[in-house]
Scaffold this motif. Structure first.
Motif, short mmCIF file in Angstrom:
data_model
loop_
_atom_site.label_atom_id
_atom_site.label_comp_id
_atom_site.label_asym_id
_atom_site.label_seq_id
_atom_site.Cartn_x
_atom_site.Cartn_y
_atom_site.Cartn_z
N ARG A 83 0.94 -1.08 0.09
CA ARG A 83 0.34 -0.04 -0.21
C ARG A 83 1.23 1.37 0.29
NH1 ARG A 83 -3.02 2.64 4.41
NH2 ARG A 83 -2.16 4.47 3.65
N TYR A 85 1.92 4.91 0.83
CA TYR A 85 1.79 5.06 2.41
C TYR A 85 0.07 6.81 2.82
CZ TYR A 85 2.83 8.32 6.77
OH TYR A 85 2.69 9.03 7.48
N GLY A 86 0.41 7.32 1.61
CA GLY A 86 -0.93 8.29 1.92
C GLY A 86 -1.74 7.87 1.11
N GLY A 87 -3.60 8.14 2.27
CA GLY A 87 -4.14 7.90 1.63
C GLY A 87 -4.80 8.27 0.77
N TYR A 92 -2.17 4.28 -4.30
CA TYR A 92 -3.38 3.89 -2.69
C TYR A 92 -5.37 3.59 -3.41
CZ TYR A 92 -5.52 3.20 1.86
OH TYR A 92 -6.22 2.77 2.33
N LYS A 423 1.77 2.25 8.78
CA LYS A 423 1.11 1.41 8.32
C LYS A 423 0.78 -0.50 7.97
CE LYS A 423 -0.54 4.67 6.70
NZ LYS A 423 -0.92 6.02 7.38
N ARG A 530 -8.97 -6.14 2.47
CA ARG A 530 -8.62 -5.18 3.40
C ARG A 530 -6.83 -6.10 3.43
NH1 ARG A 530 -10.48 -0.81 6.76
NH2 ARG A 530 -12.52 -2.07 7.60
N ALA A 552 -4.10 -2.78 7.10
CA ALA A 552 -3.00 -2.18 6.71
C ALA A 552 -4.07 -0.75 6.14
CB ALA A 552 -2.02 -3.09 6.16
N GLU A 553 -4.96 -1.14 5.81
CA GLU A 553 -5.91 -0.49 4.44
C GLU A 553 -7.42 0.34 4.94
OE1 GLU A 553 -4.16 -1.66 0.39
OE2 GLU A 553 -5.60 -3.62 1.12
N GLY A 554 -7.61 1.42 4.72
CA GLY A 554 -8.57 1.45 5.12
C GLY A 554 -9.49 1.34 4.39
N VAL B 267 -11.98 4.26 9.74
CA VAL B 267 -12.30 2.81 8.61
C VAL B 267 -11.75 1.25 9.27
CG1 VAL B 267 -11.72 4.84 7.02
CG2 VAL B 267 -9.66 4.23 8.56
N ASP B 942 -7.58 7.47 7.56
CA ASP B 942 -6.30 7.32 6.27
C ASP B 942 -5.37 8.25 5.39
OD1 ASP B 942 -4.47 4.98 5.71
OD2 ASP B 942 -5.72 4.39 4.10
N GLY B 943 -5.82 9.21 5.53
CA GLY B 943 -4.87 10.36 5.15
C GLY B 943 -5.79 10.26 3.68
N GLN B 944 -6.45 9.58 3.26
CA GLN B 944 -7.05 10.66 1.29
C GLN B 944 -7.98 11.28 1.22
OE1 GLN B 944 -8.03 7.90 3.54
NE2 GLN B 944 -9.64 6.35 2.70
#
Lengths: 585, 1035
Positions: A83, A85-87, A92, A423, A530, A552-554, B267, B942-944
Motif C-alpha cells: 500500500r 503511505y498516503g491515502g 493507494y 502502516k 483489506r 493496513a488498508e483503510g 475505516v 487514512d489520509g485520503q
C-alpha cells in the motif's frame, strides 16, 4: 511640387519598408521537418524522445507533487503487494476505487497513440527521405518497431483489442479511415509476435549501447506477450465477438511461441542468471543494482545516470523516511509477505496469524529464516540499512513501563519513526539503492530500470512448459530460479506454485497486477479485501516483539469481473463511432 | 475659539481693503467677491489672470485680492462644479462676479484611443477613473486599486501577495483586456498611482481603434502631465497595515486527535491517539501534548506597508512639467520578514513649446522593483501548511537548529525563513522613454503632424538558492531533538532576462469647425518591435551554503540554458469624427493590422468600426420645453476587432528541443537530447475575430441631480482556436493543429445610476450605484460528434453557457448503514459495497437504478461571476470627505475541494466546520450518527481525505459565493486653508482608509475559513484587508 511628391513617396516607402521588416520574424526555437531526416544527431534526438515517451519505468517519479511523482509504485499497489503511505497517493486510491467508464487515473489507462503515430512517421520518413547510411536507417527503424511493439503490448494487456496502426494517418484521409475500428485482442498479440519475430532477425545480438534493444530483447517481449496470450486463452473467455479473448484451443499455440522464445534466450550463450555473490541475499539485492558487464542477467534496461541528468525517484520513494527525509512511501502488506516461504521451503503462512499474536518473536524467527529473497526485497524490523537499522515498533516495554519516545542507554530507540509505525510494518527494499544519500537532489536514483531479465524468462518458460504439459521442464526452469535464491527445489509443479514463485521473484518489478489479471484470479484475491499489516511492540527485557495483526488498508480494494479489461472510456467511445466499449462498463 | 477670532479678523481686514481699494485708482490691484446664482458667496474659487500663472483663491466669504500686470485683459474664475468664467477687466479694480453652476460631468474630457474627447461627444462605451480615486486607498497594485471603480470592469482579487498581482481584470467578462500606459503595452500593475492622471476603459467600438488586440476591450492608463500653473509641490505618504481577510479556523490539537481517532476507527485502522491522549491534549499541562497553531507561528496579525511620493507639477507657456518620485515598501504577513517588496519609481513628463507651431514632449520613467522571498514558492508553503498537525509544536526551542516536524514531512514555518531554507531574490528594472514632436502644419488650419518614438525595457535578474535544512521534533521531557531528515536540496539557480520594445508612430491629426459642423480626423501608422532573451545557469552541491555563488558549486550536474523570442507588429489607423451642432455625432475608425504571429498571407487584417450618437437634449423640442433634462444621448456602435494573444508560428511545422534540464536520454554512457514535434501546422492561422454591438443611453436630469447610463451589448467571437475533434479521434495521434474554428458570444448590460447634490454651501454628497451582467455562450464549438442524448445534454458545449458546472445532484448524506442497505440505487457500480455512512447520496436522474455519468447535469454557475454590483458613496462637509465603495458579485460558485472537502487529507489539520458538521458515529453503534448537525461526510483516518464516492463533482460541494464587501472606505480631512496659507502651505490633508473591511457572503458553513474571491482555498497568500493612514501636503 515635384520635390514635395518625392518627399511624400519617400516617406511612404520608408513607412512601408519599416512595417515589412518588423514582421519578418523567425521562430528562434523550431527545427523544420525537412532538416531532421538528414541530420543523424536530430534523428537520434527524435528517437530518444520516442524511447522517453515509451515510459518503461512507470514514469520517473519526478515532478514534485505531480501525478508522475506519486504514481511510481502503482502496479505493485494494484497487484496487492504494497500500500502506498498516503491515502491520497494515486497507487493507494487506484487500488480501491471502482473503475468506471468515466475515466480513471491516466497513469493506468495510458493511451499512447501519439507516440505510436510518431513512431510510424519516423519509420516512414527514414524509409523515404533520409540520407543517412542504410545500415543506420535499418537499425533505427528496427528500434522504432521494437518500441511500437512494446507499446502495443502495454495497450493490449490493458484493453484487449485496440486498433493496430502502422502508418501515420493522413490529415486528409476520409472519415471512415480515421474512425478506425478496434482490432481483436488476438490480432494485436499476433502483430506483436510477428513484429518480434522479424526484429529478432534484424536487431543485433549485442547492441552497441546499453539501453537499446537486442535480438534477445525482442524475443523476451515475445516470450512475455505470447505467455500472456496463452494464459488468457487458458483462463479467459471470448467476448465481444472475438474482440476480446482467445479460443481455448489457442493456448498451446501461444505457449509454444513463448516456450520457443524463452528457450532461445536461455540457450543464447550471452545471458546468464546473476550469481556474483555467495550470499543469496546480497546476490539478489545486487542483481538490480549491478550495472557492470558482470550482470549478464539483464536483457534490456533503461539507462539512468544522475551525472548526465537522467534519474528517477525510486529510492527516494522507497527508502525509510528517517534516513534522509525520503518518503518511505511503499509498505509491503503482510498478505504479500506471507508469499515468501521459509528457508526450509515451508509456506510463508506456516506461522499462522494467531501464532503471531500469541507469543513474542525475534526478527530471526520471523524474517531471517525466510526465503533469502525476502531479506533482499523487504525492510522488516531491524533490517540493516546505510549503517543503521530500520525500525517499525511503536513502543518499547521495559520493566513493565511502556515508552513511546526516547532512547535507551544502549542506543535502542523506544519507538520507531512515526511514519514507519503507521502502516504495515514493512517497506520496499528491492531496487532501493543503499548508496544514495539524500538530499542533494530528490530525484537522484540512477539505478538502471530493468525491462527484461533472464529470471523472468525462466519463469515464462516454466509457465509455458506447464501449459504445454511438460511438467518436468517446467519444474526444472522453476527450480533453477529457486536454486539461485538458495531455496530448496520444488518436487511437484502446479499453477499455484508457478504463480507464487513468479510473484515472489518478480515482486516490485511491475508484474503482479498484470499477472494476476491474466490468470483471472485478481477478483478473488483482491475484491473487497483489506490487506493486513503488523504492529510491533518491543519487549526490551526479552529482546522480542509483541505483534498485533491489524488492517493496513483503510478502504477495501475493488476488483470487478469487468476489470480484466480496462474501459476505453466514455470519451474514446464517443469520439469514434466504430468503437465498442468493453463489457460491463 | 482663538481660530474663530483669527478668521473674523482676516475677513474684516480683507473687507476693509476691498472698500479702500475702490477709492485708490493708482494701484494695479483688483479685488472682488464671487457669488453663486443664489447670491451666496463661494469660497475657494481660483482666480487667475488670463495668460499668466498669477492667481489666488477666494476666502471663506468669497473675497479675493490680486495684483495684476498692466497688460492684463481678463480674469479667469474657476471652481469645481461651476462653469469657468472669463471676466474682462476693462479698467475696473473691483470685480464682483456671479458664477453659474455647471452640470457636473458634461465638460469632462476623457482619454480615448490616440486622443481625447469630450464625454458628451462620445459615441462609444467608455468608463473612466480619475486620479484622485486611485490614491484614496493605498495598494501596491494598480489592478487592486481599480476594483469597484468602473462599471463593466469586472475583477476577482484572489491573492494579496506583496508586489505580485493576482487580481483578474476583465471588461464585461471577456478575457484579459489590452492595457496601455500612455499608449504603450507594458507592465502596469505596479505603477505608482500618484503618477496616474486617469484610466479609461474602452468597452465597445471605442476600443476598435486598437484592432487585432482590442477585442477584449482596452484599458488606457494616462500619466499626469504639467499644466500652466505655478509649481505645486506635493508630498504624500501613507502607512498601511495589511491582514488576511480570512484566517482559516483550524481545530485545536485535542480536536485533531479526536478526529483522527474517529477517522481511523471509521475505516477500521488502529488508532493513533487513545482517549487518554486526547484528554492530555485537552488539559494542556503536559509539554509533550501541545496545542500548536501553525498559522500563528508563521504569520503576523498585521503587516506594514508604506509609500512616499513627492511630485512637482506646473508650467508656463514654454514648458510644462510633471515630475514625480516615489517609494513603496511592503512587508508580508510572514513572521520571518523574508517575503517583501519594494519599489522606487520616477517619472518626468515634460512638454515644451519650441515655436508656436512645434511642441516637443519627453516622457521618462523608471521603476526599480525588489522582491525577496523564501525559496519555497507560495504554493509550496501554503500546501505544506495544510498538512501540518496541531499536535506537533510549530517551532523548536532553538529555532536556528532547523525546521519543526509537523507530523508530515513538511515544515512550512522553516520554509518561510530564507536563512534556513533558501531564498528567491527577484530584481527588476523597468525603463520607458518617449520623445514626441507635434507640428502644426502651416497653411492648413487644424492639421497637426506628429511623430513619437517609444522605448520600453525590462531587465530581470532572479537568483534562487535552495538550502537543505534538517527537521526535528523536540521532546520536552528529555530535552532531545529527534531528526526527521532533510528538506530541500543544495542548489543555486540564476536567471537573467532582458526585454525591450521599440515603438515608433507617426500621425496626422485634423480638427476644425466649419459653422455648425465639426470635423476631426486621424491618420496614424505605428510599428512595434520587441525582443526578449534569457540566460540561466544552475549549480548543485555548493561547497558552503553561505557562499551562494556559481563558483562554489560542484563541477557535476552544471546546467545552463538560454532562449529568445522576437515579435513584430505593424498597423495603419484612421479615424474620422463628425459632429453636427453637438446633436448628431458620428465616428468611424479603421485599423489595418499585422502581426508576426501569423503567416504572410493571413497576417494583415482590417478592423473597422462605426458609432453614432444623438444628443436628443440638444434638440429644441427638449431644450425649450423640458429644461430639467440636462443631457440625453442615445448611442449605438458596431465594431470589429481581434485578439492575437496566441502562440506564434503555429503555421510552421517542426520540432522543438525539449529544454528541461532533465529532458535527456541516455544510451550506454552517452547523453542524448530529445526533440519533439510541435504538432501539425495550420497554414491559415489567424487572430480571433470579435464583432461587438452596443447601444447605450446617457442621461442627466435636474442640473446634475440624477444621472443615468445604460449599455446593452452583444459580442460574437469567431475564429477561436480549436482542435478539429469531430474529425480526428485520439487514435489519430498527432497534436492537432489549432484552427480558427470556434465561436462564442457574450451578452449583457451595464447600468449606472447616480445622484449628486449639494445642501447649503458646505455639504455635498453623491451616491452612485452600478450593476453589470455578462454571460458567455458557446456559439459554435468543435468537439466530439456526440450522438447520445445524454452526451449531448452533459458534454456537448455548443449552444450552452460557458460559465457553469456539470456534475451530480446530491441529496444529503446517508445517515446510517441501514439507510445505505435500503438504498435502491446502485451508487458505486459495486452494489453500494464501497459506501459508508456519512457518504453523499446522489440523485438517480434518469431513474435507471445506477449512478453513472448519465446522471450528471448542469449544477450551477462557474467560478467567475456573471453579475457585479457596486455602490459608491461620497460625502463632503467642509474639509471632511468620506468615500465608501461597496462592491459585490454574484452568479458564481466556489467548488469546495482539497482539504476543505477532505479533512485529514495527508493527515493535515481539519477545520472547525469539519468538527462541527461531520457525520459522527455513535460510539455505541458506529453505524449510526449522533451529531444532530451532521451534514458533512464522515472523517476518514487514512489520509485520503475524501472517499471516491464523495469526490465526484457534485452540487454538494458547489458553494454559492455571492458576496458584498466594503471594498474601500476613506475618510479625509483637509485642514482649512486659512491656517495653512500663513505657513506657506497650499493644502494639507490627512486620511484614514481601509479596504475589504467587511464582507457579507453566502459561503455558509465555510464563511469563516474562506474568502469568496479566493478560489485557491487559502492555498495561496490570502487577499488582504488593509487599514491606512496618510497625509498629503502641497506647497
Amino acid at each position: 511640387m515635384i520635390m514635395k511628391k518625392l518627399k511624400y513617396s519617400l516617406l511612404a516607402f520608408v513607412l512601408f519598408t519599416m512595417g515589412c521588416n518588423i514582421l519578418e520574424k523567425e521562430p528562434l526555437d523550431i527545427i523544420s521537418d525537412a532538416v531532421v531526416w538528414k541530420d543523424e544527431a536530430l534523428v537520434d534526438a527524435y528517437l530518444a524522445d520516442l524511447y522517453d515517451r515509451t515510459d518503461f519505468i512507470e514514469r520517473r517519479g519526478s515532478g514534485g507533487q505531480s501525478i508522475d511523482c506519486v504514481s511510481l509504485g502503482l502496479i505493485g499497489s494494484l497487484g496487492g503487494e504494497i500500500r502506498s503511505y498516503g491515502g491520497h497517493h494515486i497507487p493507494y486510491k487506484a487500488a480501491t476505487e471502482v473503475i468506471t467508464g468515466e475515466g480513471f487515473y491516466n497513469i493506468l489507462t495510458i493511451w499512447k497513440y501519439s507516440a505510436i503515430r510518431d513512431i510510424n512517421y519516423f519509420i516512414e520518413k527514414l524509409e523515404t527521405e533520409s540520407t543517412l547510411e542504410q545500415a543506420v536507417i535499418d537499425q533505427y527503424i528496427a528500434e522504432a518497431r521494437f518500441l511500437r511493439a512494446y507499446l502495443y503490448f502495454e495497450h493490449v494487456k490493458r484493453y484487449g483489442g485496440i486498433p493496430i496502426l502502422t502508418k501515420a494517418q493522413d490529415m486528409d484521409a476520409p472519415l471512415e479511415e480515421l474512425y478506425v475500428p478496434r482490432d481483436s485482442e488476438k490480432d494485436v498479440y499476433d502483430f506483436i509476435i510477428s513484429e518480434t519475430d522479424a526484429l529478432a532477425d534484424i536487431l543485433p545480438s549485442e547492441p552497441e549501447q546499453k539501453g537499446r534493444p537486442s535480438k534477445w530483447a525482442a524475443l523476451a517481449l515475445q516470450s512475455r506477450s505470447a505467455l500472456y496470450a496463452a494464459s488468457i486463452a487458458r483462463y479467459g473467455t471470448v467476448q465481444l465477438d472475438g474482440l476480446l479473448g482467445f479460443p481455448a484451443s489457442d493456448e498451446n499455440y501461444y505457449a509454444q511461441i513463448s516456450y520457443d522464445a524463452s528457450t532461445a534466450i536461455i540457450n543464447n550463450g550471452i545471458h546468464e542468471l546473476y550469481e556474483q555473490y555467495a550470499d543469496p541475499v546480497e546476490n539478489f539485492q545486487n542483481l538490480f543494482l549491478d550495472e557492470s558487464d558482470a550482470n549478464k542477467e539483464v536483457i534490456m534496461a533503461e539507462v539512468y545516470d544522475y551525472s548526465l541528468n537522467r534519474a528517477h525517484a525510486f529510492t527516494q520513494r522507497a527508502m525509510p523516511h528517517e534516513f534522509s527525509n525520503t518518503w518511505g512511501a511503499w509498505h509491503f502488506l503482510y498478505d504479500w509477505v506471507e508469499r515468501f516461504e521459509f528457508a526450509d521451503g515451508s509456506p510463508g503462512t506456516s506461522i499462522s496469524r494467531t501464532d503471531l499474536e500469541s507469543r513474542e518473536w525475534t526478527p530471526e524467527e520471523l524474517f531471517h529464516n525466510r526465503d533469502p529473497r525476502f531479506r533482499a526485497t523487504v525492510f522488516y524490523p531491524e533490517s540493516p540499512w546505510q549503517g543503521g537499522k530500520v525500525y517499525f515498533h511503536s513502543s518499547t516495554i521495559r520493566d513493565g513501563v511502556t515508552y513511546s519516545s526516547g532512547v535507551a542507554e544502549d542506543g535502542w530507540p523506544y519507538a520507531a519513526h512515526t511514519r514507519n509505525q503507521a502502516k504495515s510494518g514493512f517497506m520496499v527494499r528491492k531496487r532501493c539503492n543503499e548508496s544514495k544519500i539524500m538530499p542533494t537532489n530528490v530525484v537522484d536514483d540512477d539505478t538502471d530500470y530493468i525491462i527484461f531479465r533472464l529470471g523472468e524468462i525462466y519463469l515464462n518458460l516454466a509457465e509455458a512448459a506447464f501449459y504445454l504439459d511438460l511438467p518436468g521442464e517446467a519444474l526444472d526452469a522453476l527450480n533453477r530460479i529457486r536454486q539461485r535464491a538458495d531455496m530448496p527445489d520444488k518436487e511437484t509443479i502446479n499453477e499455484e506454485i508457478i504463480q507464487n514463485e513468479r510473484l515472489v521473484e518478480l515482486t516490485e518489478e511491475n508484474h503482479s497486477y498484470w499477472d494476476i489479471r491474466r490468470w483471472r484470479i485478481a477478483q478473488e484475491w483482491l475484491d473487497g479485501k483489506r490487506m493486513a499489516g503488523l504492529k510491533y511492540k518491543y519487549n526490551y527485557d526479552t529482546k522480542k516483539y509483541q505483534i498485533t495483526v491489524v488492517n493496513a488498508e483503510g478502504v477495501a480494494r475493488t476488483f470487478q469481473e469487468r476489470n480484466y479489461y480496462l474501459p476505453l472510456g466514455v470519451d474514446r467511445v464517443s469520439e469514434n463511432p466504430n468503437f465498442v466499449e468493453n463489457p460491463g462498463y | 475659539m482663538s481660530s474663530f477670532i483669527a478668521e473674523l479678523a482676516t475677513v474684516n481686514s480683507l473687507q476693509a481693503e476691498h472698500d479702500m481699494i475702490s477709492n485708490i485708482q493708482q494701484e494695479r490691484k483688483v479685488t472682488g467677491r464671487v457669488f453663486d446664482a443664489d447670491n451666496k458667496p463661494i469660497p475657494g474659487v481660483t482666480v487667475i489672470v488670463e495668460g499668466t500663472t498669477q492667481g489666488t483663491i477666494t476666502d471663506t466669504e468669497g473675497y479675493y485680492r490680486l495684483t495684476i500686470p498692466e497688460s492684463a485683459e481678463a480674469l479667469l474664475f474657476s471652481f469645481v462644479g461651476m462653469k469657468t468664467l472669463r471676466e474682462v477687466i476693462a479698467g475696473r479694480t473691483v470685480i464682483d462676479v456671479v458664477m453659474e453652476a455647471q452640470v457636473v460631468g458634461l465638460e469632462e474630457v476623457v482619454v480615448v484611443g490616440y486622443g481625447e474627447q469630450r464625454k458628451v461627444n462620445l459615441t462609444g462605451a467608455v468608463s473612466t477613473v480619475q486620479s484622485q480615486e486611485l490614491v484614496k486607498v493605498p495598494s501596491s497594485n494598480v489592478s487592486e486599486v481599480l476594483i469597484g471603480k468602473a462599471t463593466g470592469l469586472l475583477t476577482k482579487q484572489s491573492q494579496g501577495v506583496p508586489g505580485d498581482d493576482f487580481t483578474t481584470l476583465s471588461i464585461r467578462g471577456y478575457d484579459s483586456p489590452l492595457v496601455l500606459v500612455d499608449g504603450i503595452e507594458m507592465s502596469w500593475t505596479r505603477l505608482d498611482p500618484n503618477e496616474i492622471e486617469s484610466i479609461s476603459i474602452l468597452k465597445d467600438a471605442a476600443a476598435a481603434v486598437y484592432g487585432a488586440r482590442a477585442g477584449n476591450g482596452v484599458v488606457l492608463i494616462t500619466t499626469k502631465r504639467g499644466a500652466i500653473d505655478k509649481p505645486t509641490i506635493t508630498y504624500s505618504s501613507n502607512y498601511t497595515y495589511q491582514q488576511p481577510t480570512v484566517v482559516p479556523e483550524i481545530v485545536s490539537s485535542w480536536k485533531y486527535a479526536a478526529l483522527l481517532r474517529e477517522g481511523e476507527l471509521n475505516v477500521g485502522l488502529p488508532y493513533t491517539y487513545s482517549e487518554e491522549d486526547i484528554q492530555k491534549f485537552k488539559d494542556g499541562d503536559d509539554p509533550d501534548y501541545v496545542n500548536a497553531n501553525w498559522y500563528d507561528a508563521m504569520f503576523l496579525k498585521w503587516a506594514p506597508m508604506q509609500t512616499h511620493n513627492l511630485n512637482v507639477r506646473g508650467g508656463s507657456d514654454a514648458v510644462k512639467y510633471f515630475i514625480s518620485i516615489g517609494y513603496l515598501d511592503q512587508a508580508s504577513i510572514y513572521k520571518s520578514g523574508d517575503l517583501k517588496f519594494n519599489r522606487y519609481n520616477a517619472r518626468a513628463n515634460i512638454d515644451a513649446n519650441i515655436t508656436d507651431k512645434l511642441t516637443v514632449s519627453m516622457d521618462l520613467s523608471f521603476r526599480n522593483e525588489t522582491r525577496d522571498s523564501p525559496k519555497a514558492s507560495l504554493n509550496t508553503i501554503w500546501t505544506d501548511l495544510k498538512r501540518t498537525q496541531s499536535v506537533w509544536p510549530a517551532t523548536l526551542p532553538d529555532p536556528t537548529k532547523g525546521g519543526a516536524y509537523s507530523g508530515s514531512k513538511v515544515s512550512p514555518v522553516a520554509q518561510t525563513i530564507s536563512d534556513l531554507a533558501g531564498f528567491q531574490n527577484d530584481r527588476q528594472q523597468y525603463f520607458a522613454g518617449k520623445v514626441g514632436l507635434e507640428y502644426e502644419i502651416p497653411g492648413i488650419k487644424g492639421l497637426v503632424a506628429s511623430a513619437d518614438l517609444n522605448y520600453a525595457a525590462n531587465n530581470k535578474y532572479l537568483k534562487v538558492q535552495d538550502k537543505p535544512f534538517e527537521v526535528f521534533s523536540y521532546n520536552y521531557e528529555t530535552g532531545e531533538y529527534t531528526s526527521y531528515g532533510f528538506i530541500g536540496s543544495n542548489e543555486l539557480d540564476e536567471n537573467f532576462s532582458k526585454y525591450y520594445q521599440l515603438y515608433p508612430l507617426v500621425s496626422l491629426n485634423y480638427d476644425r469647425t466649419f459653422g455648425r459642423h465639426q470635423v476631426s480626423g486621424l491618420l496614424l501608422a505605428e510599428w512595434i518591435d520587441t525582443e526578449y532573451f534569457y540566460l540561466s545557469a544552475g549549480r548543485i552541491d555548493l561547497m558552503s551554503l553561505e557562499i551562494p555563488y556559481m563558483f562554489a558549486g560542484s563541477p557535476n550536474n552544471i546546467t545552463n540554458n538560454g532562449g529568445a523570442v522576437e515579435t513584430g507588429r505593424a498597423s495603419y489607423i484612421g479615424r474620422i469624427n463628425y459632429n453636427f451642432q453637438g446633436k448628431y455625432l458620428l465616428e468611424g475608425t479603421f485599423r489595418y493590422d499585422a502581426s508576426h504571429k501569423f503567416p504572410k498571407d493571413s497576417r494583415w487584417g482590417f478592423f473597422p468600426s462605426i458609432s453614432a450618437g444623438w444628443r436628443i437634449s440638444e434638440e429644441s423640442f427638449i431644450k425649450d420645453n423640458l429644461s430639467w433634462i440636462d443631457n440625453l444621448k442615445i448611442r449605438a456602435s458596431y465594431s470589429m476587432a481581434g485578439d492575437d494573444n496566441v502562440e506564434a508560428f503555429k503555421y510552421l511545422t517542426g520540432y522543438e528541443i525539449r529544454s528541461g534540464s532533465t529532458d535527456v536520454y541516455v544510451f550506454g554512457n552517452q547523453v542524448y537530447r530529445m526533440i519533439t514535434s510541435t504538432g501539425l501546422p495550420n497554414p491559415n492561422i489567424t487572430w480571433l475575430d470579435m464583432t461587438s454591438y452596443n447601444v447605450g443611453i446617457d442621461a442627466r436630469f435636474l442640473r446634475g441631480l440624477i444621472g443615468f447610463e445604460f449599455d446593452l451589448f452583444y459580442r460574437v467571437v469567431d475564429n477561436i482556436f480549436g482542435k478539429p475533434l469531430e474529425t480526428y479521434p485520439s487514435t489519430f495521434g498527432a497534436e492537432l493543429p489549432s484552427l480558427n474554428l470556434n465561436s462564442t458570444d457574450d451578452r449583457g448590460f451595464e447600468l449606472t445610476v447616480n445622484h449628486r447634490n449639494q445642501i447649503g454651501n458646505d455639504f455635498r454628497y453623491s451616491i452612485s450605484g452600478n450593476v453589470s451582467y455578462a454571460r458567455e455562450k458557446y456559439r459554435r464549438w468543435s468537439e466530439t460528434p456526440y450522438d447520445d442524448p445524454d452526451e449531448i445534454r452533459i458534454y456537448k458545449k455548443e449552444g450552452k453557457y460557458t460559465n457553469r458546472w456539470i456534475g451530480y445532484l446530491s441529496d444529503g448524506i446517508f445517515m446510517s448503514q441501514e439507510e445505505i442497505d435500503n438504498h435502491e440505487v446502485d451508487q458505486d457500480q459495486a452494489g453500494n459495497t464501497t459506501l459508508r455512512p456519512g457518504d453523499i447520496k446522489y440523485i438517480d436522474l434518469n431513474g435507471d437504478g445506477v449512478i453513472d455519468w448519465r446522471d450528471q447535469d448542469e449544477i450551477g454557475y462557474g467560478t467567475f461571476p456573471d453579475l457585479y454590483y457596486g455602490l459608491d458613496l461620497q460625502v463632503q462637509y467642509k474639509g471632511i470627505s468620506v468615500t465608501a465603495i461597496f462592491q459585490g458579485a454574484s452568479m458564481f460558485n466556489n467548488m469546495i475541494s482539497d482539504h476543505y472537502a477532505g479533512p485529514l487529507t495527508n493527515w493535515g489539520n481539519p477545520y472547525e466546520f469539519h468538527y462541527k458538521y461531520r457525520w459522527q458515529p455513535d460510539p455505541e453503534n458506529p453505524d449510526v450518527n449522533i451529531n444532530p448537525e451532521a451534514r458533512l461526510p464522515a472523517i476518514l483516518g487514512d489520509g485520503q481525505g475524501r472517499s471516491p464516492n464523495n469526490s465526484k463533482t457534485s452540487d454538494f460541494w458547489l458553494q454559492d459565493a455571492t458576496y458584498l464587501r466594503l471594498r474601500n472606505l476613506n475618510v479625509s480631512y483637509s485642514l482649512p486653508e486659512k491656517w495653512m496659507q500663513p505657513i506657506g502651505i497650499k493644502n494639507l490633508s490627512v486620511f484614514v482608509a481601509g479596504s475589504n473591511l467587511f464582507t457579507l457572503s453566502k459561503l455558509g458553513i465555510y464563511k469563516k475559513s474562506l474568502d469568496p474571491e479566493a478560489t485557491q482555498y487559502q492555498k495561496h497568500y490570502p487577499p488582504v484587508r488593509t487599514v491606512s493612514f496618510g497625509v498629503t501636503v502641497s506647497l
